[in-house]
Design a protein around this motif. Structure first.
Motif, short mmCIF file in Angstrom:
data_model
loop_
_atom_site.label_atom_id
_atom_site.label_comp_id
_atom_site.label_asym_id
_atom_site.label_seq_id
_atom_site.Cartn_x
_atom_site.Cartn_y
_atom_site.Cartn_z
N PRO A 10 79.75 4.08 -46.08
CA PRO A 10 79.86 3.33 -47.35
C PRO A 10 78.57 3.36 -48.14
N ILE A 11 77.42 3.42 -47.45
CA ILE A 11 76.15 3.42 -48.18
C ILE A 11 75.92 4.76 -48.86
N SER A 12 76.47 5.84 -48.27
CA SER A 12 76.19 7.17 -48.82
C SER A 12 76.83 7.35 -50.19
N LEU A 13 77.73 6.42 -50.59
CA LEU A 13 78.29 6.50 -51.94
C LEU A 13 77.24 6.16 -52.99
N TRP A 14 76.24 5.38 -52.57
CA TRP A 14 75.12 5.04 -53.45
C TRP A 14 74.24 6.27 -53.61
N ASP A 15 73.96 6.66 -54.86
CA ASP A 15 73.33 7.96 -55.13
C ASP A 15 71.97 8.12 -54.47
N ILE A 57 64.59 6.27 -43.63
CA ILE A 57 63.98 5.82 -42.38
C ILE A 57 64.75 4.65 -41.81
N LEU A 58 65.24 3.79 -42.72
CA LEU A 58 65.99 2.61 -42.27
C LEU A 58 67.28 3.04 -41.59
N TRP A 59 68.01 3.98 -42.22
CA TRP A 59 69.28 4.42 -41.60
C TRP A 59 68.99 5.05 -40.24
N TRP A 60 67.91 5.86 -40.19
CA TRP A 60 67.54 6.51 -38.92
C TRP A 60 67.28 5.47 -37.85
N LEU A 61 66.47 4.44 -38.22
CA LEU A 61 66.11 3.41 -37.26
C LEU A 61 67.35 2.67 -36.78
N LEU A 62 68.28 2.41 -37.70
CA LEU A 62 69.50 1.70 -37.30
C LEU A 62 70.30 2.51 -36.29
N LYS A 63 70.40 3.82 -36.54
CA LYS A 63 71.17 4.66 -35.62
C LYS A 63 70.51 4.70 -34.24
N VAL A 64 69.16 4.83 -34.24
CA VAL A 64 68.46 4.86 -32.95
C VAL A 64 68.66 3.54 -32.22
N GLN A 65 68.56 2.44 -32.96
CA GLN A 65 68.73 1.13 -32.32
C GLN A 65 70.14 0.95 -31.77
N LEU A 66 71.10 1.58 -32.44
CA LEU A 66 72.49 1.53 -31.96
C LEU A 66 72.57 2.12 -30.55
N PHE A 67 71.92 3.29 -30.37
CA PHE A 67 71.96 3.93 -29.04
C PHE A 67 71.19 3.11 -28.03
N ILE A 68 70.05 2.52 -28.47
CA ILE A 68 69.26 1.74 -27.52
C ILE A 68 70.05 0.52 -27.08
#
Lengths: 257, 99, 447
Positions: free
Chosen positions: C277-282, C291-302
């Motif tokens: 849903p966020i990727s619809l934002w240009d 970096i925030l999206w990356w961190l969220l994904k990494v935290q998901l796995f952790i």
């Protein structure tokens, strides 16, 4: 990569790999040898990368350092790591002649190859790497066209080698392996001994030394709680005087068993 | 930098490996020396690939690695097997075929 | 090296390289401290406890304080340790853990002090292989720690970790193959670029599942934490380590957790690309936001790692190895075979997706029928083999049957010969009269 940079890399990695190779031959302990040769392999991988072979460099670390040397270490630990060499020569003078032969080989190869290829042009791999879009793609194209037969043959070889290793180290199981259920049933069968953890020595006793038997809820001693080597020298047991009569009985019944 | 230095380095490593094979008595260390010699040969292949400007050398080095892996697997299995029967990893021990 | 397709990589000024390296180092250390706190808090919640909440806000500084305490503790080196190797093992572990992060991308190209640069230390055509290579060097730390401690439990733990990491690395490497096939590259930044419309976790779901399973095995985390199974091996390879050296193993374990999580995010969840849903934002995928999206994904796995640890009991060692070799690796190979075949049919024979699905359905149906037939056949053969075995065991063992004396197999009993009967008589002093040509019955076969 500039010329100077490559020279620095060569001197550091080349020097370290020669040191590692000498260390491998000279160290007494097999594990040290394995570590030295792992160091040689990692340094060679860096030299491959310096020679425009990044794929080969990575494969070198994964295959040699990661798999082959790991297998060596594994076998060393199974086979007894501390088995060091005997210093007795089986054939007299073999060591001296071996070293002489090695030095002669080095002189011959350096002289021969050196004189054959000195002054040869260094074409470099930039054109060859870019032909298919990169080093990996270039090697892939060669493997799946000119070297396809060799590729298939090595695949067959790997499978055969794997099977061979399994067969060589295989030990036939003549009886079916006991399952967890069977083991558990056997553990609780009458006469099988103590099913759970035995009490630690010194539990509820006046001392907590390892040779003090634990006291069970009914006041008798749990001789099981003292390790067998200590128990077998019954003069070393610290005995609580409250229950000394029971102990004598227990020790006697233990001896009869 | 002249790539011939890589060839010299490889020759040196090969000779050290050869000395190791001749001098050491522990089967596992002898085997490691053989691996060192194979590695030296690989370095020569890679250096020649770069000197001649085509990738065949690298491809051959790749195959050498695969074959070396297969060889190590079987060789170590034999060493383990010999160790099980003779309780020793020395190459002087399995000498029954001599008699 | 041919750097033509790698744009900004390799062109950074020297201070930028140092800046990025220091930033990654700092981030990893902070992430480790955070992950330890996070793990303790989450596990506490799952066990109806509160967890560390004294030092700093919500106990956030607890792991920092624990780290200080650990570093100042007395160091005990066992007498039987091989000192040089004992020293170098934790160093190898920790160094390898930090090195692997060099190729993990955090974000797109940004401008730092007026220099355009990608948010990634470096990248080259084989960077995923580089991560695998560094991981295989990191195992040395565990093995050498186990050996050099000069003690039994660490040695067993070291051996287990070797076997475990090597086995699960195969499954891990195989799960990458499908990603390489689809991305057409082994460089992390290009793999992320190829996930622009849809993540590989969606189209390569089996690969993703295999990777996620094998990454837990690779990092020695519960339920696959057999090398340090405290009920069996005390502390595994680090039993004899204390103080700063133990802290380095601890650090390495948590950084490895972050690394495999980051690699999972890079290869399968689109790395720093914004989720749907966020990727619809240009401007979701430009600037510093990724970096925030990356961190969220990494935290998901952790979080998944922590959840697994709080939920699952540890596997038995043989079950674990069986799972790796007999389930994960064959499943990986089968999946690669399917992916490669489907791609060949789509690219070379111009199959549409619909045709591919129909063909796949037919093949699966044929395979099901075939396996059913095979099962019937193998059942029948099994019955024949068992009948033959029973018959063979009912006949008394004859050592000279082949004209050459052979020892009895387990389950077979040598027939009593006249000499053995005589020997038994002289020992016992009385006559034992077994039937001369039949086996005694007190030893039943396959007891």
């Amino acid at each position: 990569m500039s010329i100077d940079g490559e020279l620095v890399v060569f001197i550091i990695c080349g020097g370290l790999s020669v040191v590692g190779a000498l260390g491998m031959v000279l160290s007494r302990k097999a594990v040290h040898s394995a570590l030295f040769i792992a160091m040689v392999m990692i340094n060679l991988a860096i030299l491959y990368i310096a020679n425009s072979a990044p794929f080969l460099g990575m494969v070198q670390i994964i295959v040699y350092t990661g798999a082959v040397m790991m297998l060596f270490l594994f076998v060393l630990m199974v086979v007894g790591v501390d088995s060091s060499d005997s210093l007795i020569e089986t054939i007299r003078g073999q060591r001296l002649f071996g070293i002489l032969f090695g030095v002669a080989l080095a002189i011959l190869l350096i002289g021969g190859i050196g004189s054959a290829i000195t002054g040869k042009a260094d074409i470099g791999l930039i054109a060859a790497n870019d032909e298919f879009g990169g080093n990996v793609e270039g090697i892939a194209d060669l493997i799946f066209s000119d070297y396809l037969f060799a590729f298939q043959a090595t695949a067959a070889l790997l499978i055969t080698a794997g099977l061979g290793a399994v067969i060589l180290t295989h030990r036939e199981a003549w009886r079916p392996k006991a399952t967890q259920k069977e083991l558990s049933v056997a553990r609780f069968m009458v006469g099988a001994g103590h099913p759970g953890n035995k009490p630690n020595p010194g539990v509820y006793a006046r001392h907590n030394a390892v040779n003090t038997p634990a006291i069970l809820p009914d006041g008798s001693l749990a001789l099981d709680s003292v390790p067998e080597p200590v128990r077998s020298r019954d003069d070393s047991l610290i005995i609580d005087h409250r229950v000394v009569s029971t102990v004598v009985e227990l020790v006697e019944s233990e001896d009869q068993n | 930098m002249d790539p011939i230095y890589y060839i010299y380095l490889a020759t040196l490593l090969f000779s050290i490996g050869a000395i190791g094979v001749l001098v050491r008595r522990n089967a596992i260390i002898v085997f490691m020396s053989v691996e060192l010699m194979l590695n030296a040969a690989n370095l020569v292949f890679v250096a020649f690939a770069r000197m001649n400007g085509n990738l065949d050398g690298q491809t051959v080095a790749f195959f050498v690695m695969v074959v070396a892996a297969a060889e190590v697997v079987v060789g170590l299995a034999i060493i383990v097997q010999v160790f099980r029967t003779r309780q020793s990893a020395s190459i002087d021990e399995p000498n029954l075929l001599k008699y | 090296m041919s750097g033509s397709s790698f744009g900004f990589f390799g062109t950074d000024p020297w201070w930028m390289v140092i800046l990025k390296a220091v930033a990654i180092f700092g981030m990893l250390v902070v992430l480790t401290l955070f992950t330890i706190w996070w793990e303790r808090r989450v596990v506490s919640r799952m066990q109806n406890r509160i967890g560390p909440n004294r030092v700093g806000p919500a106990g956030l500084l607890q792991s920092l304080m624990d780290g200080f305490k650990l570093a100042f503790k007395e160091e005990i080196i066992p007498k039987s340790a091989h000192v040089a190797v004992y020293w170098i093992a934790p160093v190898i572990s920790a160094t390898a853990a930090f090195l692997a992060f060099a190729v993990i991308p955090f974000g797109p190209t940004v401008s730092i002090f007026g220099v355009e640069t990608p948010l990634q230390l470096t990248d080259f055509p084989v960077s995923v292989l580089y991560v695998l290579a560094i991981a295989s060097v990191g195992v040395y730390g565990l093995v050498l720690a186990g050996w050099s401690s000069g003690s039994t439990y660490p040695l067993l733990g070291g051996l287990r970790s070797t076997a475990q990491v090597i086995s699960y690395e195969i499954a891990m490497g195989l799960s990458f193959v499908a990603v390489f096939l689809f991305a057409g590259s082994m460089s992390t930044s290009e793999i992320i670029a190829k996930q622009q419309p849809i993540w590989f976790a969606v189209i390569l779901l089996p690969s993703f599942l295999i990777y996620v399973t094998s990454m837990v095995g690779e990092t020695n985390r519960a339920p696959f934490d057999l090398p340090e199974a405290e009920g069996e091996l005390v502390g595994g390879f680090h039993t004899e380590y204390s103080s700063l050296k133990f802290a380095m193993f601890f650090l390495a374990e948590y950084i490895n957790m972050v690394t495999v999580s980051a690699l999972a995010a890079t290869l399968f969840l689109g790395g720093w690309l914004a989720p749907w849903p966020i990727s619809l934002w240009d401007s979701a995928n430009v600037g510093w936001w990724p970096i925030l999206w990356w961190l969220l994904k990494v935290q998901l796995f952790i979080f998944m790692f922590i959840w697994l640890r709080a939920t699952l009991p540890r596997l038995r060692y043989d079950q674990f190895m069986k799972f790796g070799w007999k389930v994960l690796i064959p499943a990986s190979l089968g999946w690669i075979f399917i992916v490669a075949t489907a791609r060949v049919f789509r690219d070379d024979f111009a199959f549409t997706n619909q045709q591919l699905l129909i063909t796949g359905a037919v093949v699966i149906a044929l395979l099901l029928v075939g396996s059913w037939l095979l099962q019937i056949r193998s059942d029948r053969m099994q019955a024949t083999v068992e009948a033959e075995l029973e018959q063979a065991l009912s006949v008394p063992f004859d050592a000279m049957a082949g004209g050459h004396p052979v020892p009895p197999m387990p389950g077979q009993v040598l027939a009593y010969t006249p000499r053995r009967v005589l020997a038994a008589q002289s020992v016992a002093g009385q006559v034992i009269a077994p039937a001369l040509d039949s086996a005694p019955t007190e030893e039943t076969p396959y007891a």
